[in-house]
Design an enzyme around this catalytic site. Structure first.
Site, PDB file in Angstrom:
ATOM      1  N   LYS A 220      38.703  35.754  55.755  1.00  0.00           N
ATOM      2  CA  LYS A 220      37.609  34.777  55.818  1.00  0.00           C
ATOM      3  C   LYS A 220      37.782  33.689  54.747  1.00  0.00           C
ATOM      4  CE  LYS A 220      33.656  36.755  56.491  1.00  0.00           C
ATOM      5  NZ  LYS A 220      32.353  37.430  56.353  1.00  0.00           N
TER       6      LYS A 220
ATOM      7  N   LYS B 210      35.094  44.104  48.581  1.00  0.00           N
ATOM      8  CA  LYS B 210      33.818  44.582  49.125  1.00  0.00           C
ATOM      9  C   LYS B 210      33.415  45.845  48.401  1.00  0.00           C
ATOM     10  CE  LYS B 210      30.994  43.142  52.378  1.00  0.00           C
ATOM     11  NZ  LYS B 210      30.849  41.754  52.863  1.00  0.00           N
TER      12      LYS B 210
ATOM     13  N   SER C 166      28.720  30.876  47.959  1.00  0.00           N
ATOM     14  CA  SER C 166      28.976  31.715  46.783  1.00  0.00           C
ATOM     15  C   SER C 166      30.049  31.062  45.897  1.00  0.00           C
ATOM     16  CB  SER C 166      29.470  33.098  47.209  1.00  0.00           C
ATOM     17  OG  SER C 166      28.387  33.934  47.502  1.00  0.00           O
TER      18      SER C 166
END
Ligand code: NAD
Length: 484
Positions: free
Chosen positions: A107, A119, A375
Site C-alpha cells: 500500500k 502491523k 498518517s
C-alpha cells in the site's frame, strides 16, 4: 535498523499459510509477480516478512492478573520507518498481523509513502474491558515495543486500526514520551493521535475521504466506465456499505454528499435498506443516540445483514473486516464495482468468480490508503515541529488580497466583503492535508490505470496495483545495492 539487530525478534520468512487472509495476500502477490521480469531472489525478499515480535504480558484486570497475547510485525525494511495500525480483536494472530503488515508494504509503495509495512495486534475483545483496563493494556504493550526497539519515529510507527482510535494512540505517545525522554521526535512514534496531542487535522476522516476520491476518479474515467458499460459521474450510482465505523461512515458520508445514493448500510447486528437513499448524517445521529443503525426511520431493517451484500447496486464498499466476500457468496454479488474499504474483504478464491462476472474490484492497497497517506503527513508535521500552514497562511491571504484590490481598481467593480474573504482565504492545515490526499489518490489512480489499460498481461486492477507496487519496492532494494 536491520532485522537482525532486533533483540528477541524472530526472523519469519516462513509462512505457515493456513490463514485465508495471508494466503490471499500472497496469492495476489504471486499472480502479479508471475508476469513481471524480476529475479526470483528479489521477489522472495519483497514477499518475506522481515521481523515478527510475539509477546505475552501480565495486566491487572478486575482484581486478578490476565496474560495478554500481542504481536507486532515489520514486513519490510526496504524503507524506514515501518508503518501500520494496531488492531484489538479476538481474531488477531501472527498470520493475520503478517498479512496486514505485508499489505501495508504494498500500500505504501502504491501511493508513494516512503515507509515499509508494519502491523500490530492485541488478542482482546475491547468491549470486555473498562477504559482504565484498556489503558493499562495499551501502555504495557507500548513498553514491550520500546524494550525491543519496535517503536519510534525512525523505526516503526503504529496507527489506529480495527478496535483502536485516537485515544489509544494518545496513550501510546504518552508512554513513549515518558520512557524515551531524549527523543526530540518522540511524538512521531505513532500517528492517528488527537489533534491536541500532536495529531493532524483531517486524519480521522482520511481513509473514507481517500476512498471517495478513488471511487470518484474511477466513475469519472470515460474509458473505465465504457469498459463497465456504465455512465460517468456519481449522481446515478447506488451504493451499499458494509461496516459503519471509521472507514465505512466517512466513505458513505462523502459519497452521499457528492450525489451518490446510499441504498444500504450493513452492520454486525443487521442492515438497513432504502432504494430512495439513506441520509448518512441523520443515520450517524441515530446510531449515536441508539447504539445501532437498525430501526432507522424510513428504512427497512434486515436481520441477516450480510445478505444485503448480494443486493442490486452499482458500488459495494465492504468496510468492516477481511474475508467477507468468499467463494460461498461471490457468485451472488450484483454490484458492478467493489471498492475495498476494509483490508482483504475479498478472498483470493472469490476474486476470480467476481472478475468472471465482469465486476471491477478496486483493491484495498489503493482504495483504503488514505489513512496511511495522512498518517505520513502527521509524521512529517511531528518531525518538523510546526503546524502545516502556520508559516504561509497570512502571507498567502495578503498576496490574494493585493490581487483582488488590483482587479477591482482595473475593472472599476467592487466585491462584497464576503466575496473578498472567500477569494483571499489562505490554506489552513486541514485544507493542505485534504488537498495532498486528493492529489495522491488521483495520481495513484492514473498510475495504476496506465498499467491496467496499457499492459496486456494485466487483466484486473489489483494485479495492476501489485505490479506498480512491486516495481517500486524492487527499484528501492536495487538502489540499496543489496541486489545487483
Ligand atoms: P471500526 O472499528 O471503526 O469500524 C468497523 C465497523 O464494522 C464497526 O462499526 C463494526 O461494528 C462493523 N462490523 C463488525 N463486524 C461486522 C460485520 N460482520 N458486518 C458488518 N459490520 C461489521 O474500524 P475501521 O477503522 O473502520 O476499519 C475497518 C476496516 O478498514 C478494517 O479492515 C481496517 O483494517 C481497514 N482500514 C482502516 C483504516 C483506518 O484508517 N481506520 C485504514 C485502512 C484500512
Amino acid at each position: 535498523m536491520a532485522a537482525s539487530a532486533k533483540k528477541g525478534a524472530s526472523q519469519s520468512s516462513h509462512f505457515p499459510g493456513h490463514n485465508p487472509f495471508l494466503e490471499s495476500v500472497n496469492a495476489y502477490f504471486d499472480k502479479a509477480a508471475s508476469i513481471m521480469d524480476i529475479p526470483q531472489g528479489l521477489l522472495d525478499q519483497i514477499r518475506a516478512c522481515n521481523s515478527v515480535y510475539y509477546m505475552q504480558f501480565p495486566v491487572r484486570i478486575k482484581g486478578g492478573i490476565q496474560v495478554i497475547q500481542a504481536w507486532r510485525a515489520e514486513h519490510s525494511h526496504h524503507k524506514l520507518p515501518t508503518k501500520g495500525g494496531i488492531r484489538y480483536a479476538m481474531t488477531v494472530d501472527q498470520e493475520e498481523v503478517q498479512a496486514l503488515a505485508a499489505l501495508m508494504t504494498y500500500k505504501c509503495a502504491v501511493v508513494d509513502v516512503p515507509f515499509g509495512g508494519g502491523k500490530g495486534g492485541i488478542r482482546i475483545d475491547p468491549k470486555q474491558y473498562t477504559e482504565e483496563e484498556l489503558e493499562r493494556i495499551t501502555r504495557r504493550y507500548t513498553v514491550e515495543l520500546i524494550k525491543k526497539n519496535f517503536i519510534g519515529a525512525s523505526v516503526d510507527v503504529p496507527a489506529p486500526d480495527y478496535g483502536t482510535g485516537p485515544r489509544e494512540m494518545a496513550w501510546i505517545a504518552d508512554t513513549y514520551q515518558a520512557m524515551v525522554q531524549d527523543d526530540i521526535n518522540a511524538l512521531g512514534c505513532v500517528t492517528g493521535k488527537p489533534v491536541g496531542q500532536g495529531g493532524v487535522r483531517g486524519r480521522t476522516a482520511a481513509t473514507g475521504r481517500g476512498l471517495f476520491f478513488a471511487v470518484r476518479e474511477a466513475v469519472n474515467d470515460p474509458k473505465l466506465m465504457k469498459k463497465l458499460k456504465m455512465s460517468t459521474g456519481l449522481s446515478d450510482k447506488r451504493v451499499i456499505v458494509q461496516g459503519f465505523g471509521n472507514v465505512g461512515y466517512y466513505a458513505a458520508k462523502f459519497l452521499h454528499e457528492a450525489g451518490a445514493t446510499v441504498v444500504g448500510v450493513i452492520e454486525w447486528d443487521g442492515a438497513i435498506v432504502n432504494p430512495k437513499g439513506i441520509d448518512i448524517n441523520a443515520l450517524q445521529a441515530h446510531r449515536m443516540a441508539t447504539g445501532s443503525i437498525t430501526g432507522f426511520a424510513g428504512c427497512k431493517t434486515i436481520k441477516d445483514g450480510n445478505s444485503v451484500l448480494e443486493h442490486e447496486c452499482d458500488i459495494l464498499v465492504p468496510a468492516a473486516l477481511e474475508s467477507q466476500i468468499h467463494k460461498g457468496n461471490a457468485a451472488k454479488i450484483k454490484a458492478k464495482i467493489i471498492a475495498e474499504g476494509a483490508n482483504g474483504p475479498i478472498t483470493s478464491e472469490a476474486e476470480p468468480i467476481l472478475l468472471k462476472k465482469g465486476i471491477l474490484v478496486m483493491p484495498d492497497m489503493f482504495v483504503n490508503a488514505g489513512g496511511v497517506v495522512v498518517s505520513y503527513f502527521e509524521w512529517l508535521k511531528n518531525l518538523s515541529h510546526v503546524r502545516f500552514g502556520r508559516m504561509d497562511k497570512r502571507f498567502e491571504e495578503g498576496s490574494n488580497m493585493r490581487i483582488v484590490d488590483t482587479v477591482e481598481r482595473l475593472t472599476g467593480k467592487s466585491l462584497t466583503l464576503a466575496e473578498r474573504q472567500v477569494i483571499a482565504r489562505g490554506a489552513d492545515e486541514e485544507d493542505l492535508v485534504n488537498s495532498g490526499l486528493e492529489d495522491t489518490m488521483i495520481d495513484s489512480y492514473h498510475t495504476i490505470g496506465e498499467i491496467y489499460f496499457g499492459n496486456p498481461k494485466v487483466k484486473d486492477m489489483r494485479t495492476a496495483a501489485f505490479v506498480s507496487s512491486i516495481n517500486k519496492i524492487a527499484t528501492s532494494y536495487m538502489s540499496l545495492g543489496i541486489f545487483p
